[in-house]
Every structure is written in C-alpha cells, then in structure tokens.
Scaffold this motif. Structure first.
Motif, PDB file in Angstrom:
ATOM      1  N   GLY A 103       6.139  19.941  47.001  1.00  0.00           N
ATOM      2  CA  GLY A 103       6.416  20.876  46.099  1.00  0.00           C
ATOM      3  C   GLY A 103       7.440  21.965  46.416  1.00  0.00           C
ATOM      4  O   GLY A 103       7.314  23.003  45.942  1.00  0.00           O
ATOM      5  N   CYS A 104       8.477  21.765  47.199  1.00  0.00           N
ATOM      6  CA  CYS A 104       9.164  22.953  47.866  1.00  0.00           C
ATOM      7  C   CYS A 104      10.433  23.015  46.687  1.00  0.00           C
ATOM      8  O   CYS A 104      11.093  22.042  46.454  1.00  0.00           O
ATOM      9  CB  CYS A 104       9.850  22.502  49.205  1.00  0.00           C
ATOM     10  N   ASN A 105      10.334  24.154  46.408  1.00  0.00           N
ATOM     11  CA  ASN A 105      11.670  24.746  45.739  1.00  0.00           C
ATOM     12  C   ASN A 105      11.873  26.030  46.485  1.00  0.00           C
ATOM     13  O   ASN A 105      11.395  26.896  46.657  1.00  0.00           O
ATOM     14  CB  ASN A 105      10.925  25.252  44.213  1.00  0.00           C
ATOM     15  N   LEU A 106      13.439  25.906  46.603  1.00  0.00           N
ATOM     16  CA  LEU A 106      14.116  27.196  47.391  1.00  0.00           C
ATOM     17  C   LEU A 106      15.305  27.579  46.785  1.00  0.00           C
ATOM     18  O   LEU A 106      16.049  26.643  45.967  1.00  0.00           O
ATOM     19  CB  LEU A 106      14.458  26.603  48.699  1.00  0.00           C
ATOM     20  N   TYR A 107      15.343  28.726  46.400  1.00  0.00           N
ATOM     21  CA  TYR A 107      16.534  29.654  45.637  1.00  0.00           C
ATOM     22  C   TYR A 107      17.051  30.441  46.731  1.00  0.00           C
ATOM     23  O   TYR A 107      16.518  31.186  47.424  1.00  0.00           O
ATOM     24  CB  TYR A 107      15.806  30.494  44.625  1.00  0.00           C
ATOM     25  N   TYR A 108      18.635  30.482  46.575  1.00  0.00           N
ATOM     26  CA  TYR A 108      19.335  31.370  47.248  1.00  0.00           C
ATOM     27  C   TYR A 108      19.738  32.552  46.121  1.00  0.00           C
ATOM     28  O   TYR A 108      20.699  31.807  45.357  1.00  0.00           O
ATOM     29  CB  TYR A 108      20.518  30.947  48.192  1.00  0.00           C
ATOM     30  N   GLY A 109      19.098  33.497  45.824  1.00  0.00           N
ATOM     31  CA  GLY A 109      19.526  34.169  44.508  1.00  0.00           C
ATOM     32  C   GLY A 109      18.955  33.402  43.544  1.00  0.00           C
ATOM     33  O   GLY A 109      18.018  32.869  43.264  1.00  0.00           O
ATOM     34  N   ASP A 110      20.108  33.078  42.481  1.00  0.00           N
ATOM     35  CA  ASP A 110      19.770  32.221  41.176  1.00  0.00           C
ATOM     36  C   ASP A 110      20.043  30.795  41.858  1.00  0.00           C
ATOM     37  O   ASP A 110      19.909  29.956  40.895  1.00  0.00           O
ATOM     38  CB  ASP A 110      20.870  32.902  40.212  1.00  0.00           C
ATOM     39  N   PHE A 111      20.691  30.654  42.980  1.00  0.00           N
ATOM     40  CA  PHE A 111      21.053  29.189  43.055  1.00  0.00           C
ATOM     41  C   PHE A 111      19.761  28.253  43.634  1.00  0.00           C
ATOM     42  O   PHE A 111      19.163  28.744  44.552  1.00  0.00           O
ATOM     43  CB  PHE A 111      22.163  28.903  43.971  1.00  0.00           C
ATOM     44  N   HIS A 112      19.636  27.177  42.700  1.00  0.00           N
ATOM     45  CA  HIS A 112      18.403  26.306  43.121  1.00  0.00           C
ATOM     46  C   HIS A 112      18.731  25.333  44.208  1.00  0.00           C
ATOM     47  O   HIS A 112      19.530  24.211  43.697  1.00  0.00           O
ATOM     48  CB  HIS A 112      17.993  25.617  41.811  1.00  0.00           C
ATOM     49  N   ALA A 113      18.547  25.848  45.312  1.00  0.00           N
ATOM     50  CA  ALA A 113      19.033  24.688  46.576  1.00  0.00           C
ATOM     51  C   ALA A 113      18.132  23.533  46.668  1.00  0.00           C
ATOM     52  O   ALA A 113      18.498  22.702  47.013  1.00  0.00           O
ATOM     53  CB  ALA A 113      19.183  25.689  47.625  1.00  0.00           C
ATOM     54  N   LEU A 114      16.862  23.808  46.541  1.00  0.00           N
ATOM     55  CA  LEU A 114      15.839  22.547  46.938  1.00  0.00           C
ATOM     56  C   LEU A 114      14.997  22.588  45.611  1.00  0.00           C
ATOM     57  O   LEU A 114      14.517  23.419  45.304  1.00  0.00           O
ATOM     58  CB  LEU A 114      15.215  22.678  47.985  1.00  0.00           C
ATOM     59  N   LYS A 115      14.941  21.270  45.163  1.00  0.00           N
ATOM     60  CA  LYS A 115      14.100  21.010  43.814  1.00  0.00           C
ATOM     61  C   LYS A 115      13.021  20.277  43.720  1.00  0.00           C
ATOM     62  O   LYS A 115      13.023  18.978  43.906  1.00  0.00           O
ATOM     63  CB  LYS A 115      15.072  20.767  42.549  1.00  0.00           C
ATOM     64  N   ASN A 116      11.627  20.756  43.981  1.00  0.00           N
ATOM     65  CA  ASN A 116      10.400  20.212  44.036  1.00  0.00           C
ATOM     66  C   ASN A 116      10.540  19.009  44.984  1.00  0.00           C
ATOM     67  O   ASN A 116      10.356  17.574  44.701  1.00  0.00           O
ATOM     68  CB  ASN A 116      10.510  19.419  42.653  1.00  0.00           C
ATOM     69  N   VAL A 117      10.846  19.385  46.392  1.00  0.00           N
ATOM     70  CA  VAL A 117      10.793  18.440  47.345  1.00  0.00           C
ATOM     71  C   VAL A 117       9.699  18.037  48.043  1.00  0.00           C
ATOM     72  O   VAL A 117       8.955  19.082  48.120  1.00  0.00           O
ATOM     73  CB  VAL A 117      12.020  18.808  48.321  1.00  0.00           C
ATOM     74  N   SER A 118       9.169  16.751  48.166  1.00  0.00           N
ATOM     75  CA  SER A 118       7.668  16.463  48.931  1.00  0.00           C
ATOM     76  C   SER A 118       8.250  15.439  49.741  1.00  0.00           C
ATOM     77  O   SER A 118       9.087  14.484  49.410  1.00  0.00           O
ATOM     78  CB  SER A 118       6.896  15.939  47.863  1.00  0.00           C
ATOM     79  N   LEU A 119       7.744  15.477  51.082  1.00  0.00           N
ATOM     80  CA  LEU A 119       8.094  14.505  52.077  1.00  0.00           C
ATOM     81  C   LEU A 119       7.004  14.626  53.405  1.00  0.00           C
ATOM     82  O   LEU A 119       6.807  15.700  53.594  1.00  0.00           O
ATOM     83  CB  LEU A 119       9.305  15.205  52.782  1.00  0.00           C
ATOM     84  N   ASN A 120       6.720  13.361  53.760  1.00  0.00           N
ATOM     85  CA  ASN A 120       5.698  13.448  54.762  1.00  0.00           C
ATOM     86  C   ASN A 120       6.479  12.618  56.165  1.00  0.00           C
ATOM     87  O   ASN A 120       6.993  11.761  55.882  1.00  0.00           O
ATOM     88  CB  ASN A 120       4.598  12.250  54.233  1.00  0.00           C
TER      89      ASN A 120
END
Length: 259
Positions: free
Chosen positions: A18-35
């Motif tokens: 469930g990784c979400n990453l924002y640079y300011g308003d920019f949504h760079a990673l959207k609900n990333v899951s990985l093993n």
C-alpha cells in the motif's frame, strides 16, 4: 487451507504494501505492493518517470531527503518496519545503494572501501585490510587494483569506478543491494562485468536493480516488475513476463510500441 503453506511477509526479504508517495501534489507512486524474495535479482523496468527509481530509493529512505516528499504504506525488511523499527544508519548499513553514475569519494581506493567500516567503528588495520580485500574480490576488481590501493579512486576508468562503488557498498556487509541503472553510463564490456557480478552476488545478497535495458533485465533478473504512471502493472518471473505477459500494456512496452 493448510496453514503451513501460507506465505507471511516475514518469509520475504522485503515486503512493500500500500505504498503511496507524493512529491508535493504529484502522486508519484500509487498503491504499490510488492514482495521481494531473498537471494534473487529483482528488476524494475518501465519508461522514464514511471516510479521505478522512486520506489527503489524509498527502500533505504533516500526520499527522506527530498523536500515535500510524503510517503504512506508499509515497508518491511525481514518483517521489521523500516520507518518505525529500524534506525536510519542501521537501515543504510543493511540496505546498500549503487547509483547510476559512479561516485567514488575523492580519496584513495583503500580509503573509499574503508570509509563505511570506519564509520561503524572498525579501526584495526588488519581488520580493515581483510574487509578491503574481500570486498574488492567480491566486486571482481581486486586483481586490477591490488597494487595501487593508495592511489586516487578518481584515476580509475568508469567501469572500474562502478565496481569500486559496489565494493564500497559490500564493505559494510549489507543484506540488500539496490542498484539504480548501474550500467547506463558504462561501455558494453564494463556492463557485462557488472551483470556477471550481479549473478555471483545473489548467492549472498538480495539485489534490486532499476534498468532501462530490457535485455539486461532478461539476462540477470529472476523476477521483473513493470511500472507505468506510478503503478506496478505486472510483476512475476522474468522469463514468463517477457514471453507471456498477462497485461496488454506490458506487451506493448516490451515489444517497443512505447517507452
């Protein structure tokens, strides 16, 4: 269901959910899951700006240094949360990083490799000598530099400098090595040496590599994740992903229709 067959996050070296990453308003990673399994090479592929390097840098918290960066979700290393349970210097000892451009320190070859161990309190010359030889041997560069360890690392070729940077990462005995396009600035022979090195190193380490070069991903990785617009479109065995992708966007990318 047989409880013995349930795979837990702790069975993986790295588990991201469930990784979400924002640079300011920019949504760079959207609900990333990985093993990511131990002792494998995992490749991140995808067009420029798709989020693959952003995720890589999040694994050892390099994005902490970026102003306006906000990250949510869970990153586990051997079941421990890297943002809550592991102190950052310890995390960066356990998770090493090799960058796109070789970045040796402006000091001798010896001092480049000794820098990390000294930071972690190793001072005895005999101990340092042993670490330096072992690290340079693991990075397949010992024979080329053993007679000039006191000379500046800046006098080495680009390919040698990149293997030196790998040796420098190995010197602090990490568990995971992150590589952000480590061969993109190198000639074909140096590239081949680093690819062979990845193959050897996975016996002892877990390797995650970002690459623009799809042939490279097929040559060296066990698993591949295809990123697009900040999402993981497809993740699986490299051979299967390249020969029988399940998503049309993956197929379009690997056959050169875009990217």
């Amino acid at each position: 269901m047989d409880n013995e067959n349930i795979v837990k996050p702790s069975d993986y070296k790295l588990s991201i959910s469930g990784c979400n990453l924002y640079y300011g308003d920019f949504h760079a990673l959207k609900n990333v899951s990985l093993n990511i399994a131990p002792n494998e090479v995992t490749a991140f592929i995808g067009p420029s700006g798709c989020g693959k390097s952003t995720l890589l840098k999040s694994i050892n918290r390099m994005n902490d240094l970026v102003e306006g960066c906000k990250i949510t979700g869970e990153f586990l290393l051997d079941g421990q949360n890297i943002y809550k349970d592991i102190e950052i210097t310890e995390l960066r000892r356990r998770v090493g990083m090799v960058f796109q451009k070789p970045n040796p320190f402006p000091m001798s070859i010896y001092d480049n490799i000794a820098y990390g161990p000294r930071t972690h309190g190793i001072r005895r010359k005999a101990d340092l000598d042993e670490i330096i030889e072992k690290s340079l041997r693991q990075a397949s560069i010992w024979d080329e530099v053993k007679d000039r360890l006191k000379k500046s690392a800046l006098g080495m070729s680009g390919g040698q400098q990149q293997r030196l940077c790998i040796a420098r990462a190995l010197a602090v005995k990490p568990e995971v090595i992150l590589m952000d396009e480590p061969t993109s600035a190198l000639d074909p022979i140096s590239t081949m040496k680093i690819e062979e090195l990845c193959f050897d190193l996975k016996k002892d380490y877990t390797i995650v590599i970002v690459t623009h070069n799809m042939q490279q991903a097929t040559r060296i990785s066990d698993k591949t994740a295809f990123f697009l617009h900040g999402e993981i479109v497809e993740f699986g065995e490299t051979e299967k992903l390249f020969s029988m992708p399940t998503d049309k966007r993956t197929e379009d990318y690997i056959t050169g229709r875009f990217g």
